[in-house]
Design a protein around this motif. Structure first.
Motif, PDB file in Angstrom:
ATOM      1  N   ALA A 223       0.945  -1.043  -0.058  1.00 20.62           N
ATOM      2  CA  ALA A 223       0.099  -0.027  -0.210  1.00 20.62           C
ATOM      3  C   ALA A 223       0.857   1.074  -0.027  1.00 20.62           C
ATOM      4  O   ALA A 223       2.054   1.296   0.622  1.00 20.62           O
ATOM      5  N   VAL A 224       0.419   2.380  -0.588  1.00 15.59           N
ATOM      6  CA  VAL A 224       0.952   3.614  -0.680  1.00 15.59           C
ATOM      7  C   VAL A 224       0.184   4.633   0.105  1.00 15.59           C
ATOM      8  O   VAL A 224      -0.973   4.491   0.118  1.00 15.59           O
ATOM      9  N   LEU A 225       0.706   5.405   1.072  1.00 22.91           N
ATOM     10  CA  LEU A 225       0.087   6.334   1.794  1.00 22.91           C
ATOM     11  C   LEU A 225      -0.247   7.564   1.053  1.00 22.91           C
ATOM     12  O   LEU A 225       0.136   8.654   0.968  1.00 22.91           O
ATOM     13  N   SER A 226      -1.275   7.372   0.156  1.00 23.69           N
ATOM     14  CA  SER A 226      -1.825   8.280  -0.774  1.00 23.69           C
ATOM     15  C   SER A 226      -3.124   8.063  -1.116  1.00 23.69           C
ATOM     16  O   SER A 226      -3.470   6.924  -0.714  1.00 23.69           O
ATOM     17  N   THR A 242      -6.014   4.498   1.033  1.00 21.56           N
ATOM     18  CA  THR A 242      -7.591   4.713   1.301  1.00 21.56           C
ATOM     19  C   THR A 242      -8.388   3.547   0.745  1.00 21.56           C
ATOM     20  O   THR A 242      -9.648   3.583   0.904  1.00 21.56           O
ATOM     21  N   ASP A 243      -7.925   2.916  -0.226  1.00 15.71           N
ATOM     22  CA  ASP A 243      -8.724   1.703  -0.536  1.00 15.71           C
ATOM     23  C   ASP A 243      -9.047   0.652   0.649  1.00 15.71           C
ATOM     24  O   ASP A 243      -9.980  -0.029   0.586  1.00 15.71           O
ATOM     25  N   VAL A 250      -4.579  11.931   4.519  1.00 11.91           N
ATOM     26  CA  VAL A 250      -3.285  12.043   3.662  1.00 11.91           C
ATOM     27  C   VAL A 250      -2.797  13.547   3.171  1.00 11.91           C
ATOM     28  O   VAL A 250      -3.821  14.504   3.118  1.00 11.91           O
ATOM     29  N   ALA A 251      -1.872  13.932   3.704  1.00 11.66           N
ATOM     30  CA  ALA A 251      -0.782  15.356   3.485  1.00 11.66           C
ATOM     31  C   ALA A 251       0.185  15.157   2.896  1.00 11.66           C
ATOM     32  O   ALA A 251       1.042  14.194   3.479  1.00 11.66           O
ATOM     33  N   ALA A 252       0.452  15.800   1.774  1.00 12.96           N
ATOM     34  CA  ALA A 252       1.887  15.556   1.031  1.00 12.96           C
ATOM     35  C   ALA A 252       2.912  16.214   1.974  1.00 12.96           C
ATOM     36  O   ALA A 252       3.133  16.887   2.559  1.00 12.96           O
ATOM     37  N   ASP A 253       4.030  15.054   1.536  1.00 14.93           N
ATOM     38  CA  ASP A 253       5.220  15.214   2.500  1.00 14.93           C
ATOM     39  C   ASP A 253       6.241  15.813   1.945  1.00 14.93           C
ATOM     40  O   ASP A 253       7.051  15.114   1.021  1.00 14.93           O
ATOM     41  N   TYR A 254       6.348  17.347   1.977  1.00 14.30           N
ATOM     42  CA  TYR A 254       7.338  17.898   1.235  1.00 14.30           C
ATOM     43  C   TYR A 254       8.687  17.834   1.798  1.00 14.30           C
ATOM     44  O   TYR A 254       9.074  17.952   2.923  1.00 14.30           O
ATOM     45  N   PHE A 255       9.818  17.707   0.852  1.00 18.10           N
ATOM     46  CA  PHE A 255      11.234  17.661   1.382  1.00 18.10           C
ATOM     47  C   PHE A 255      11.873  19.091   0.593  1.00 18.10           C
ATOM     48  O   PHE A 255      11.528  19.452  -0.335  1.00 18.10           O
ATOM     49  N   GLY A 256      13.299  19.391   1.171  1.00 15.54           N
ATOM     50  CA  GLY A 256      13.723  20.660   0.765  1.00 15.54           C
ATOM     51  C   GLY A 256      15.012  20.885   1.404  1.00 15.54           C
ATOM     52  O   GLY A 256      15.529  20.148   2.321  1.00 15.54           O
ATOM     53  N   VAL A 257      15.756  22.023   1.214  1.00 13.97           N
ATOM     54  CA  VAL A 257      16.836  22.539   1.797  1.00 13.97           C
ATOM     55  C   VAL A 257      16.504  23.941   2.496  1.00 13.97           C
ATOM     56  O   VAL A 257      15.566  24.493   1.968  1.00 13.97           O
ATOM     57  N   PHE A 258      16.808  23.797   3.761  1.00 11.10           N
ATOM     58  CA  PHE A 258      16.741  25.205   4.549  1.00 11.10           C
ATOM     59  C   PHE A 258      17.954  25.860   5.005  1.00 11.10           C
ATOM     60  O   PHE A 258      19.004  25.273   5.352  1.00 11.10           O
ATOM     61  N   ILE A 259      17.908  27.150   4.783  1.00  7.36           N
ATOM     62  CA  ILE A 259      18.957  27.976   4.963  1.00  7.36           C
ATOM     63  C   ILE A 259      18.700  28.574   6.446  1.00  7.36           C
ATOM     64  O   ILE A 259      17.651  29.611   6.515  1.00  7.36           O
ATOM     65  N   PRO A 260      19.213  28.545   7.543  1.00  7.23           N
ATOM     66  CA  PRO A 260      18.863  29.197   8.732  1.00  7.23           C
ATOM     67  C   PRO A 260      18.896  30.721   8.791  1.00  7.23           C
ATOM     68  O   PRO A 260      19.633  31.320   7.919  1.00  7.23           O
ATOM     69  N   VAL A 311       1.106  19.475   5.893  1.00 11.16           N
ATOM     70  CA  VAL A 311       1.756  18.209   6.678  1.00 11.16           C
ATOM     71  C   VAL A 311       2.361  18.682   7.972  1.00 11.16           C
ATOM     72  O   VAL A 311       2.523  17.884   8.783  1.00 11.16           O
ATOM     73  N   VAL A 312       2.587  20.023   7.947  1.00 13.62           N
ATOM     74  CA  VAL A 312       3.248  20.319   9.358  1.00 13.62           C
ATOM     75  C   VAL A 312       2.109  20.547  10.462  1.00 13.62           C
ATOM     76  O   VAL A 312       2.500  19.900  11.409  1.00 13.62           O
ATOM     77  N   VAL A 313       1.145  20.810  10.133  1.00 12.76           N
ATOM     78  CA  VAL A 313      -0.110  20.841  11.080  1.00 12.76           C
ATOM     79  C   VAL A 313      -0.313  19.506  11.356  1.00 12.76           C
ATOM     80  O   VAL A 313      -0.594  19.079  12.643  1.00 12.76           O
ATOM     81  N   SER A 314      -0.395  18.694  10.379  1.00 10.17           N
ATOM     82  CA  SER A 314      -0.938  17.235  10.646  1.00 10.17           C
ATOM     83  C   SER A 314       0.045  16.465  11.540  1.00 10.17           C
ATOM     84  O   SER A 314      -0.270  15.758  12.438  1.00 10.17           O
ATOM     85  N   GLU A 315       1.303  16.653  11.197  1.00  7.71           N
ATOM     86  CA  GLU A 315       2.434  15.985  12.048  1.00  7.71           C
ATOM     87  C   GLU A 315       2.661  16.528  13.446  1.00  7.71           C
ATOM     88  O   GLU A 315       2.612  15.654  14.361  1.00  7.71           O
TER      89      GLU A 315
END
Length: 339
Positions: A223-226, A242-243, A250-260, A311-315
């Protein structure tokens, strides 16, 4: 072809795809930039950062070094980036929900997403997969085993995407899944390898960390969490969770780079423009996402934060529900919806 070989090819393509354009920007770095990946090599964050780094390197005209510093569900390396001089030469990379919620779980004190300028590139989805020799052929069969037996699940820790995926599944299940026992590793790649080797029976890590093992027949995706099926070349379509759990959030899990924050403004102005010019339409990044089962979704600044807030709020709020929060999310600017 191995997973690391594919990543190397994509990263090489990225290096040739972007022209040298450092002279076009107000900030001209005079020494290497370090991006601290707070997870082990080969995992989801490490993979995509090594695709993005050559794009940034070529545009900025300086070396961009990816430094793996795993530990404590990603908080060790993240704190190292926060503790480094705020001169624009030390960044970090992660799932945005991690950086936004470390304070909620007490892993890093007095931090929030407001401590960073945000640059997102892909969204990832967790997969529930089992060792190829495991007896579970369907997701309901696995749930039954988790409810009535004992099942070991490999993740990169409670604060990782895999750990949060397992917690969400437990929360949404109709019965008590007390038989699901999480075994933690220093990153998603070691957790996936553990499942593929039979050291654990299951992994709930991200698709990008699992696709090579699934293609090789070492893992079987259930299963995929989507809310839509996962379709990646060389892999049978994976049904959405969801099947089986229609009310699964389901909330999209965004990845990135972050500069302090705290660096000279020209650093952020330059990276904003580099992101716009070189990342937003990167063919290398698109190829990586297509091949590995991620969603190509670059953004930066306020637009990125707005996109990622679900996704921030969800987690953050899920930590409260599960009794894992040591700091109320409202203290770092995250308001949980009323139940």
């Amino acid at each position: 072809m191995s997973a690391l070989s594919r990543i190397a090819i994509v990263a090489a393509a990225a290096a040739f795809a972007a022209p040298l354009a450092a002279q076009d920007y107000s900030w001209k770095p005079d020494r290497p930039i370090n991006i601290i990946v707070p997870w082990s090599a080969g995992g989801s964050t490490d993979q995509v950062t090594r695709v993005v780094a050559p794009i940034l390197e070529e545009a900025l005209g300086t070396e961009v070094v990816v430094v793996n510093q795993p530990g404590a569900s990603g908080s060790t390396g993240t704190k190292a980036a926060l503790d480094a001089p705020r001169d624009g030469y030390t960044w970090t990379a992660n799932a945005i929900a991690n950086n936004a919620t470390y304070a909620v779980t007490g892993l890093i004190e007095n931090t929030s997403i407001e401590d960073y300028h945000i640059y997102l590139h892909v969204a990832n989805v967790p997969l529930v997969s089992v060792n190829a020799d495991a007896p579970y052929q369907t997701f309901p069969e696995l749930l039954d085993a988790m409810q009535n037996g004992s099942v070991t699940v490999g993740t990169a820790g409670v604060n990782s995407s895999g750990g949060m995926a397992l917690a969400a599944i437990k929360e949404s299940a109709e019965g008590d899944l007390a038989g699901a026992r999480m075994i933690t590793y220093d990153g998603g790649n070691p957790a996936v390898i553990a499942a593929a080797s039979g050291e654990v029976q299951v992994t709930t890590q991200l698709a990008v960390e699992q696709t090579e093992m699934i293609r090789a027949g070492r893992l079987r995706a259930l299963a995929v969490l989507s809310d839509t099926a996962l379709e990646v070349e060389g892999i049978d379509p994976v049904p959405p969770i969801t099947d089986f759990m229609p009310d699964f959030h389901v909330a999209a899990d965004y990845f990135g780079v972050f500069i302090p924050v705290g660096a000279p403004q020209e650093v952020y102005d330059t990276v904003d423009q580099v992101w716009q010019d070189h990342v937003m339409n990167s063919e290398a990044l698109k190829s990586y996402a297509t091949d590995r089962g991620a969603v190509f979704a670059p953004s930066f600044g306020e637009g990125a934060l707005e996109k990622a807030m679900p996704v921030v709020v969800s987690e953050a709020c899920a930590r409260v529900t599960r009794g894992e929060a040591v700091v109320d999310p409202s203290e770092i600017g995250i308001d949980c919806p009323a139940e």
